[in-house]
Scaffold this motif. Structure first.
Motif, PDB file in Angstrom:
ATOM      1  N   TYR B 159      -1.070  -8.878 -13.883  1.00 38.32           N
ATOM      2  CA  TYR B 159      -1.459  -8.774 -12.491  1.00 38.32           C
ATOM      3  C   TYR B 159      -1.642 -10.355 -12.494  1.00 38.32           C
ATOM      4  N   VAL B 160      -1.084 -11.131 -13.086  1.00 42.88           N
ATOM      5  CA  VAL B 160      -1.810 -12.574 -12.906  1.00 42.88           C
ATOM      6  C   VAL B 160      -0.881 -12.626 -11.458  1.00 42.88           C
ATOM      7  N   GLY B 161      -2.232 -13.813 -10.189  1.00 43.11           N
ATOM      8  CA  GLY B 161      -0.531 -13.613  -9.507  1.00 43.11           C
ATOM      9  C   GLY B 161      -0.682 -12.789  -8.720  1.00 43.11           C
ATOM     10  N   ALA B 162      -1.399 -11.502  -9.030  1.00 45.72           N
ATOM     11  CA  ALA B 162      -1.397 -10.619  -7.532  1.00 45.72           C
ATOM     12  C   ALA B 162      -3.014 -10.701  -6.887  1.00 45.72           C
ATOM     13  N   TYR B 163      -2.685  -9.628  -5.976  1.00 42.41           N
ATOM     14  CA  TYR B 163      -3.797  -9.921  -5.411  1.00 42.41           C
ATOM     15  C   TYR B 163      -4.270  -8.359  -4.817  1.00 42.41           C
ATOM     16  N   GLU B 164      -5.338  -8.069  -4.296  1.00 39.80           N
ATOM     17  CA  GLU B 164      -5.988  -6.787  -3.999  1.00 39.80           C
ATOM     18  C   GLU B 164      -5.512  -6.404  -2.913  1.00 39.80           C
ATOM     19  N   LEU B 165      -5.512  -5.415  -2.149  1.00 41.87           N
ATOM     20  CA  LEU B 165      -5.143  -4.871  -0.866  1.00 41.87           C
ATOM     21  C   LEU B 165      -6.700  -4.219  -0.821  1.00 41.87           C
ATOM     22  N   GLY B 166      -6.918  -3.962   0.811  1.00 39.41           N
ATOM     23  CA  GLY B 166      -8.564  -3.451   0.384  1.00 39.41           C
ATOM     24  C   GLY B 166      -8.517  -2.417   0.555  1.00 39.41           C
ATOM     25  N   THR B 167      -7.645  -1.600   0.172  1.00 39.73           N
ATOM     26  CA  THR B 167      -8.189  -0.873  -0.632  1.00 39.73           C
ATOM     27  C   THR B 167      -7.966  -0.138  -1.648  1.00 39.73           C
ATOM     28  N   GLY B 168      -8.411  -1.142  -2.802  1.00 40.14           N
ATOM     29  CA  GLY B 168      -8.350  -1.542  -4.019  1.00 40.14           C
ATOM     30  C   GLY B 168      -7.041  -0.597  -4.343  1.00 40.14           C
ATOM     31  N   GLN B 169      -5.751  -1.236  -3.746  1.00 40.17           N
ATOM     32  CA  GLN B 169      -5.048  -1.216  -3.691  1.00 40.17           C
ATOM     33  C   GLN B 169      -3.871  -2.723  -4.936  1.00 40.17           C
ATOM     34  N   GLN B 170      -4.072  -2.142  -6.214  1.00 44.66           N
ATOM     35  CA  GLN B 170      -3.393  -3.606  -6.455  1.00 44.66           C
ATOM     36  C   GLN B 170      -1.724  -3.571  -6.540  1.00 44.66           C
ATOM     37  N   GLU B 171      -1.356  -5.085  -5.886  1.00 44.04           N
ATOM     38  CA  GLU B 171       0.221  -4.611  -5.670  1.00 44.04           C
ATOM     39  C   GLU B 171       0.749  -5.786  -7.488  1.00 44.04           C
ATOM     40  N   ARG B 172       1.799  -5.543  -7.481  1.00 49.12           N
ATOM     41  CA  ARG B 172       2.535  -6.021  -8.782  1.00 49.12           C
ATOM     42  C   ARG B 172       2.346  -7.609  -8.530  1.00 49.12           C
ATOM     43  N   SER B 173       2.116  -8.222  -9.542  1.00 54.08           N
ATOM     44  CA  SER B 173       2.264  -9.894  -9.391  1.00 54.08           C
ATOM     45  C   SER B 173       3.691 -10.470  -8.229  1.00 54.08           C
ATOM     46  N   ALA B 174       3.237 -10.616  -7.761  1.00 50.87           N
ATOM     47  CA  ALA B 174       4.054 -11.576  -6.926  1.00 50.87           C
ATOM     48  C   ALA B 174       5.098 -12.435  -7.649  1.00 50.87           C
ATOM     49  N   PHE B 175       5.031 -12.798  -9.338  1.00 54.99           N
ATOM     50  CA  PHE B 175       5.514 -13.410  -9.914  1.00 54.99           C
ATOM     51  C   PHE B 175       6.984 -12.268 -10.690  1.00 54.99           C
ATOM     52  N   ASP B 176       6.701 -11.938 -10.380  1.00 50.83           N
ATOM     53  CA  ASP B 176       7.576 -10.544 -11.198  1.00 50.83           C
ATOM     54  C   ASP B 176       7.713 -10.880 -12.779  1.00 50.83           C
ATOM     55  N   TRP B 177       6.505 -10.631 -13.565  1.00 48.82           N
ATOM     56  CA  TRP B 177       6.962 -11.766 -14.744  1.00 48.82           C
ATOM     57  C   TRP B 177       8.351 -10.843 -15.587  1.00 48.82           C
TER      58      TRP B 177
END
Lengths: 237, 432
Positions: B159-177
């Motif tokens: 999750y390096v480069g990921a951001y957390e949504l307000g709901t606590g949901q963690q998005e897959r890193s935008a970098f898609d390692w």
């Protein structure tokens, strides 16, 4: 003197009534001998039941004394009084006062349940149930043992109340209007039962009644009016 | 003897009693389910933290970190210190680390802050279980020291480069390692009173995924050698230790303090629990707060007992008089009503514990049924990042819940019991 079981000495009882105190019993003195039937007669509100409650240690006098076998009952502790009510006294009330959730036989053995601890009850349970069965059969309730108290007629309920009072083999039974809620035939049946038990086992009865015919059949009778004994109308046989 | 017998009969005679029992049962059941699920979460979090943590760590004390994090700046020879720590009988393995904050950037000019962790691959996996959390390849050296690829390898947190949504949901890193991606690291260091920029290029060789967002969103592993080259130092900032048994933590700490000698005040030795104290405390406190809030359900149920018993005292006034005339004491009358409260709470706890236990052990089946019948997802996996709902039945917690509930019920039964005991027998007999 040793035959006196209960003695009232200038006994009085007052109840608070608003700012004032209402005297229900005034200067009551009498003696009840062992083995006699002692009746208290009088109109409603004369203080008959109050006097019975004082003798039965359900209440305490505000003046004078009530002596049980020569001992001032005012000096008994609450637990001593409870023990006497359980072992030495029996009570029969006008409205039977059975516990509706219990069966006839359970109501009858209730004083023993109160007396015994859990383990002691478990040891003696079958013996005491047998005693209750036999007593209830004598009183004509052999077929009603497992019935709930609220499934009985008035006469049957009163006989259960008498069985409950008798089962502990008390020295004295206090009856508060025992026939007051019964029809004439059942009333006669209950009266003859009381007199029979007095004759057969010498059990002392104190009967509160407003029926002078019943009262007059007793060995001793006192008449209460407005909380006082009416001197000329008390009798002894 | 009559008190328990009569209390039982009194209770059986009124159907309203079942609502009181149900109230307690529901409260206890909910408490058991929630504490078990929270216990499962806490256990999982602890296991995850434990998995990536060493038993002990030695680093520069927090109060001195502002000045320097390097061991050498506090007259400590890190090589010698490491050897001496390894010689302690309770220490199974000790591994050096170099940790430093940096900015990561990709070729398409996207960036993210990272914590560069330089590790000695040969010993690191023996101290923490790092290899278990690698997504692509579990090799003991993490390919960090491979000649190929060139530039040197790096393991990046999922999750390096990921951001957390307000709901606590963690998005897959935008970098898609993915392995083979090139990254650049930039950091600044203060040398001789001057800030100097350090830069380096690396190739992603693996992805690190522990399930702990705090770790997965910042960790970037390099080999110690590469990290030292990147930061132009030969020093380290941390020593991580695996003990022969965690129970020796105190003794090992004492021995390390002795080794540090006069430099001891500059260093701190932390157990893995000290190190992750904040998150461990947070999840434990959350579990406790939820239990306290849910205990209010039990308190509401206890008020139900109070109301029901107070009503029963009035209903049973005549019986109180009868029992007094038959020789019952005031204490006996009081016990009669206390026993009723006790029986209600006991039965409520019994049903609550059994139903709570059955519900908890079948929680995932129930979730599956709810999903297949109604399309309802209680714990959406994309939010909670869990396949099954974790749970842990903790017997001491159940005993505590039961004892507290029974105690509360008794406390709430005291008022009606005293009210009954204070009743004058004569007044009770006159009551119609």
């Amino acid at each position: 003197m040793s035959d006196i079981i209960i003695q009232a000495e200038s006994t009085g009882k007052e109840f608070p009534s608003g700012d004032r105190r209402l005297a229900v019993l005034k200067e009551i003195s009498f003696q009840i001998m062992k083995g006699e039937i002692f009746s208290i007669v009088g109109p409603s509100g004369a203080g008959k039941s109050t006097l019975l409650h004082l003798m039965g240690l359900l209440d305490k006098p505000t003046a004078g004394k009530i002596l049980f076998k020569g001992q001032d009952t005012a000096l008994f502790s609450a637990s001593q009084a409870a023990l006497l009510r359980n072992t030495t006294f029996g009570f029969v009330f006008q409205f039977y006062h059975l516990i509706p959730e219990l069966t006839v036989v359970e109501n009858t053995v209730l004083p023993f349940m109160i007396r015994h601890s859990y383990f002691s009850w478990m040891i003696n349970k079958s013996k005491l149930y047998k005693r209750a069965h036999s007593l209830l059969e004598k009183l004509g309730l052999g077929e009603r043992l497992k019935h709930r108290a609220n499934q009985l007629s008035g006469g049957e309920s009163q006989r259960v109340a008498i069985a409950r009072a008798l089962i502990t083999e008390p020295e004295i039974i206090f009856c508060d209007e025992p026939t007051g809620n019964l029809d004439q035939a059942t009333s006669r049946e209950i009266q003859s039962l009381i007199w029979e038990m007095n004759k057969d086992s010498g059990l002392t009865f104190v009967i509160v009644t407003h029926d002078e015919n019943i009262a007059k059949k007793a060995h001793h009778m006192i008449k209460l009016v407005d909380g006082k004994i009416v001197p000329g109308e008390s009798t002894a046989k | 003897m009559y008190k328990l017998f009569l209390a039982w009969r009194y209770l059986l005679s009124r159907k309203i009693i079942f609502f009181s029992i149900a109230g307690i049962a529901v409260g206890v059941m909910v408490l058991i389910i929630v504490t078990s699920v929270m216990g499962g979460f806490v256990r999982d979090v602890r296991q995850k933290i434990r998995g990536i943590s060493s038993d002990l760590s030695v680093s520069v004390s927090d109060e001195f970190k502002t000045f320097s994090r390097f061991f050498g700046d506090y007259k400590a020879d890190s090589r010698q210190l490491l050897d001496e720590i390894r010689a302690i009988p309770y220490v199974a393995y000790a591994s050096p680390r170099l940790e430093w904050g940096a900015m990561l950037s990709t070729k398409d000019n996207r960036g993210a802050p990272v914590m560069v962790i330089g590790i000695e691959p040969a010993t690191e996996d023996k101290v923490s279980n790092l290899s278990e959390y690698l997504v692509y390849k579990r090799s003991t050296d993490f390919r960090l020291e491979d000649k190929d690829p060139e530039p040197p390898g790096a393991i990046v947190g999922r999750y390096v480069g990921a951001y957390e949504l307000g709901t606590g949901q963690q998005e897959r890193s935008a970098f898609d390692w993915e392995p083979g991606q090139s990254i650049a690291l930039t950091t600044v260091m203060s040398r001789d009173g001057m800030l100097q920029t350090q830069q380096g290029e690396f190739t992603i060789v693996d992805e690190f995924y522990s399930g702990l967002f705090d770790q997965d969103s910042v960790a970037l592993y390099l080999s110690l050698k590469q990290a030292q080259l990147f930061l132009k130092t030969e020093d380290i900032t941390k020593i991580t230790i695996r003990l022969t048994d965690y129970k020796y933590a105190q003794e090992a700490t004492r021995r390390i303090n002795e080794i540090l000698g006069k430099s001891v005040r500059y260093f701190q030795i932390k157990t893995w629990e000290d190190e992750k104290e904040n998150i461990l405390t947070a999840v434990t406190v959350e579990k406790r707060i939820q239990a306290i809030i849910l205990f209010c359900v039990v308190i509401v149920a206890c008020f139900n007992i109070l109301a029901m018993l107070t009503m029963r005292v009035v209903e049973k006034t005549k019986d109180i008089g009868i029992l007094s005339s038959l020789g019952s004491t005031r204490y006996g009358i009081m016990q009669l009503f206390l026993y009723q409260g006790l029986i209600i709470s006991f039965l409520g706890c019994l049903f609550g514990v059994v139903s709570g236990y059955l519900f908890t052990i079948n929680l995932n089946k129930i979730q599956f049924l709810l999903k297949s019948w109604f399309g309802l997802e209680v714990f959406p996996p994309n939010i909670y990042k869990i396949g099954d709902i974790p749970w842990e039945i903790d017997v001491p917690t159940i005993i505590t819940i039961t004892l507290l509930t029974v105690s509360m019920s008794i406390i709430f039964s005291i008022y009606p019991a005293i009210k009954a005991a204070r009743m004058e027998p004569v007044e009770a007999l006159r009551y119609e």
